[in-house]
Write a protein that holds these residues in place. Structure first.
Motif, PDB file in Angstrom:
ATOM      1  N   LEU A   1      -5.637   3.373   7.718  1.00  0.00           N
ATOM      2  CA  LEU A   1      -5.176   2.441   6.689  1.00  0.00           C
ATOM      3  C   LEU A   1      -5.585   1.014   7.039  1.00  0.00           C
ATOM      4  O   LEU A   1      -6.046   0.259   6.172  1.00  0.00           O
ATOM      5  CB  LEU A   1      -3.654   2.535   6.528  1.00  0.00           C
ATOM      6  CG  LEU A   1      -3.019   1.601   5.496  1.00  0.00           C
ATOM      7  CD1 LEU A   1      -3.643   1.807   4.120  1.00  0.00           C
ATOM      8  CD2 LEU A   1      -1.517   1.813   5.453  1.00  0.00           C
TER       9      LEU A   1
ATOM     10  N   HIS B   1       0.837  -1.201   0.000  1.00  0.00           N
ATOM     11  CA  HIS B   1       0.000   0.000   0.000  1.00  0.00           C
ATOM     12  C   HIS B   1       0.872   1.252   0.000  1.00  0.00           C
ATOM     13  O   HIS B   1       1.752   1.409   0.846  1.00  0.00           O
ATOM     14  CB  HIS B   1      -0.932  -0.001   1.207  1.00  0.00           C
ATOM     15  CG  HIS B   1      -2.153   0.823   0.997  1.00  0.00           C
ATOM     16  ND1 HIS B   1      -2.115   2.198   0.953  1.00  0.00           N
ATOM     17  CD2 HIS B   1      -3.441   0.465   0.792  1.00  0.00           C
ATOM     18  CE1 HIS B   1      -3.334   2.652   0.746  1.00  0.00           C
ATOM     19  NE2 HIS B   1      -4.158   1.620   0.635  1.00  0.00           N
TER      20      HIS B   1
ATOM     21  N   LYS C   1      -9.193   0.565   6.160  1.00  0.00           N
ATOM     22  CA  LYS C   1      -9.369   0.379   4.710  1.00  0.00           C
ATOM     23  C   LYS C   1      -9.062  -1.058   4.317  1.00  0.00           C
ATOM     24  O   LYS C   1      -9.799  -1.680   3.545  1.00  0.00           O
ATOM     25  CB  LYS C   1      -8.427   1.302   3.921  1.00  0.00           C
ATOM     26  CG  LYS C   1      -8.853   2.716   3.790  1.00  0.00           C
ATOM     27  CD  LYS C   1      -7.815   3.455   2.934  1.00  0.00           C
ATOM     28  CE  LYS C   1      -7.997   4.948   2.986  1.00  0.00           C
ATOM     29  NZ  LYS C   1      -6.946   5.654   2.224  1.00  0.00           N
TER      30      LYS C   1
ATOM     31  N   GLU D   1       6.660   9.087   8.519  1.00  0.00           N
ATOM     32  CA  GLU D   1       6.206  10.033   9.542  1.00  0.00           C
ATOM     33  C   GLU D   1       6.471   9.485  10.945  1.00  0.00           C
ATOM     34  O   GLU D   1       6.948  10.212  11.829  1.00  0.00           O
ATOM     35  CB  GLU D   1       4.711  10.324   9.360  1.00  0.00           C
ATOM     36  CG  GLU D   1       4.214  11.438  10.242  1.00  0.00           C
ATOM     37  CD  GLU D   1       2.773  11.848   9.936  1.00  0.00           C
ATOM     38  OE1 GLU D   1       2.191  12.529  10.799  1.00  0.00           O
ATOM     39  OE2 GLU D   1       2.242  11.492   8.866  1.00  0.00           O
TER      40      GLU D   1
ATOM     41  N   GLU E   1       0.292   4.315   0.892  1.00  0.00           N
ATOM     42  CA  GLU E   1       0.163   5.160   2.090  1.00  0.00           C
ATOM     43  C   GLU E   1       1.042   4.658   3.231  1.00  0.00           C
ATOM     44  O   GLU E   1       1.450   5.435   4.089  1.00  0.00           O
ATOM     45  CB  GLU E   1      -1.295   5.189   2.571  1.00  0.00           C
ATOM     46  CG  GLU E   1      -2.231   5.982   1.701  1.00  0.00           C
ATOM     47  CD  GLU E   1      -3.658   5.932   2.229  1.00  0.00           C
ATOM     48  OE1 GLU E   1      -3.869   5.903   3.462  1.00  0.00           O
ATOM     49  OE2 GLU E   1      -4.575   5.909   1.392  1.00  0.00           O
ATOM     50  N   TYR E   2       1.316   3.355   3.253  1.00  0.00           N
ATOM     51  CA  TYR E   2       2.068   2.759   4.360  1.00  0.00           C
ATOM     52  C   TYR E   2       3.474   3.341   4.460  1.00  0.00           C
ATOM     53  O   TYR E   2       3.942   3.647   5.553  1.00  0.00           O
ATOM     54  CB  TYR E   2       2.118   1.241   4.208  1.00  0.00           C
ATOM     55  CG  TYR E   2       2.781   0.533   5.354  1.00  0.00           C
ATOM     56  CD1 TYR E   2       2.242   0.581   6.635  1.00  0.00           C
ATOM     57  CD2 TYR E   2       3.950  -0.193   5.177  1.00  0.00           C
ATOM     58  CE1 TYR E   2       2.843  -0.062   7.692  1.00  0.00           C
ATOM     59  CE2 TYR E   2       4.559  -0.845   6.230  1.00  0.00           C
ATOM     60  CZ  TYR E   2       4.002  -0.779   7.486  1.00  0.00           C
ATOM     61  OH  TYR E   2       4.609  -1.422   8.536  1.00  0.00           O
ATOM     62  N   LYS E   3       4.126   3.519   3.319  1.00  0.00           N
ATOM     63  CA  LYS E   3       5.490   4.066   3.323  1.00  0.00           C
ATOM     64  C   LYS E   3       5.486   5.490   3.903  1.00  0.00           C
ATOM     65  O   LYS E   3       6.349   5.846   4.702  1.00  0.00           O
ATOM     66  CB  LYS E   3       6.070   4.071   1.909  1.00  0.00           C
ATOM     67  CG  LYS E   3       7.512   4.509   1.861  1.00  0.00           C
ATOM     68  CD  LYS E   3       8.084   4.444   0.465  1.00  0.00           C
ATOM     69  CE  LYS E   3       9.528   4.883   0.483  1.00  0.00           C
ATOM     70  NZ  LYS E   3      10.113   4.950  -0.829  1.00  0.00           N
ATOM     71  N   THR E   4       4.508   6.290   3.514  1.00  0.00           N
ATOM     72  CA  THR E   4       4.386   7.659   4.020  1.00  0.00           C
ATOM     73  C   THR E   4       4.174   7.657   5.532  1.00  0.00           C
ATOM     74  O   THR E   4       4.800   8.433   6.266  1.00  0.00           O
ATOM     75  CB  THR E   4       3.208   8.379   3.329  1.00  0.00           C
ATOM     76  OG1 THR E   4       3.382   8.293   1.922  1.00  0.00           O
ATOM     77  CG2 THR E   4       3.112   9.820   3.747  1.00  0.00           C
ATOM     78  N   ILE E   5       3.297   6.763   5.988  1.00  0.00           N
ATOM     79  CA  ILE E   5       3.020   6.659   7.432  1.00  0.00           C
ATOM     80  C   ILE E   5       4.276   6.224   8.169  1.00  0.00           C
ATOM     81  O   ILE E   5       4.616   6.789   9.215  1.00  0.00           O
ATOM     82  CB  ILE E   5       1.850   5.683   7.690  1.00  0.00           C
ATOM     83  CG1 ILE E   5       0.546   6.284   7.162  1.00  0.00           C
ATOM     84  CG2 ILE E   5       1.730   5.344   9.163  1.00  0.00           C
ATOM     85  CD1 ILE E   5      -0.625   5.312   7.116  1.00  0.00           C
TER      86      ILE E   5
END
Length: 177
Positions: free
Chosen positions: A125, A39, A128, A48, A41-45
């Motif tokens: 996430l 996913h 989802k 962070e 978004e996981y790398k971005t999370i």
């Protein structure tokens, strides 16, 4: 007597049918770790969370360094200090150590701010992904779906029963090959 025989026969047929139905239930598994890593978004999370953790670790290291400097100063001036002054400085160092330990426990301890922030960022996430897993399970008429990454002991898994890629497809994630 005939009614009892009919009743017994009906009971036997119903029992056999229910056994066959329960044996025919479909079972599958997913690998939530694999899905998370696919996913975007996981790398971005993760980035962070890493940045937040690094900032808090820097603060903890600063406190540790400050305590070490206080010890070094005390050691260097030890011969010049009266017993009262020495005790006063030692007490200040202990206070600083207590504050540093409290900070580390508050931030990195069990249910600390770091883990709470991680859960807060990952929760949307995970929701989802769970919703996609539920939709895939319903589409494929699965009675049971295991998570391979959950620590559940799965000694053998047949790739034919792996629904992870279906979940990734359900989430609309493009495969990078």
């Amino acid at each position: 007597m005939l009614n009892r025989l009919k009743l017994l026969l009906l009971f036997s047929v119903l029992s056999y049918t229910s056994i066959n139905i329960s044996l025919a239930q479909k079972i599958g598994y997913v690998d939530s770790e694999y899905i998370l890593n696919k996913h975007p978004e996981y790398k971005t999370i993760q980035e962070e969370i890493t940045a937040i953790g690094a900032e808090w670790r820097k603060e903890a290291q600063s406190l540790t360094k400050e305590i070490q400097e206080m010890y070094n100063a005390l050691k260097a001036e030890e011969v010049l200090l009266t017993e009262e002054m020495y005790e006063e400085r030692t007490a200040k160092i202990r206070e600083k150590e207590t504050a540093a330990n409290a900070f580390n426990n508050r931030v990195f301890g069990t249910n600390g701010q770091y883990y709470q922030k991680q859960a807060e960022l990952l929760q949307p996430l995970q929701s989802k992904i769970f919703d996609a897993i539920e939709r895939v399970s319903r589409k494929n008429n699965l009675a049971i779906l295991f998570d391979k990454a959950s620590g559940l002991s799965m000694i053998y898994t047949d790739p034919r029963h792996d629904y992870s890629d279906f979940v990734i497809e359900e989430l609309g994630i493009e495969e990078n090959k």
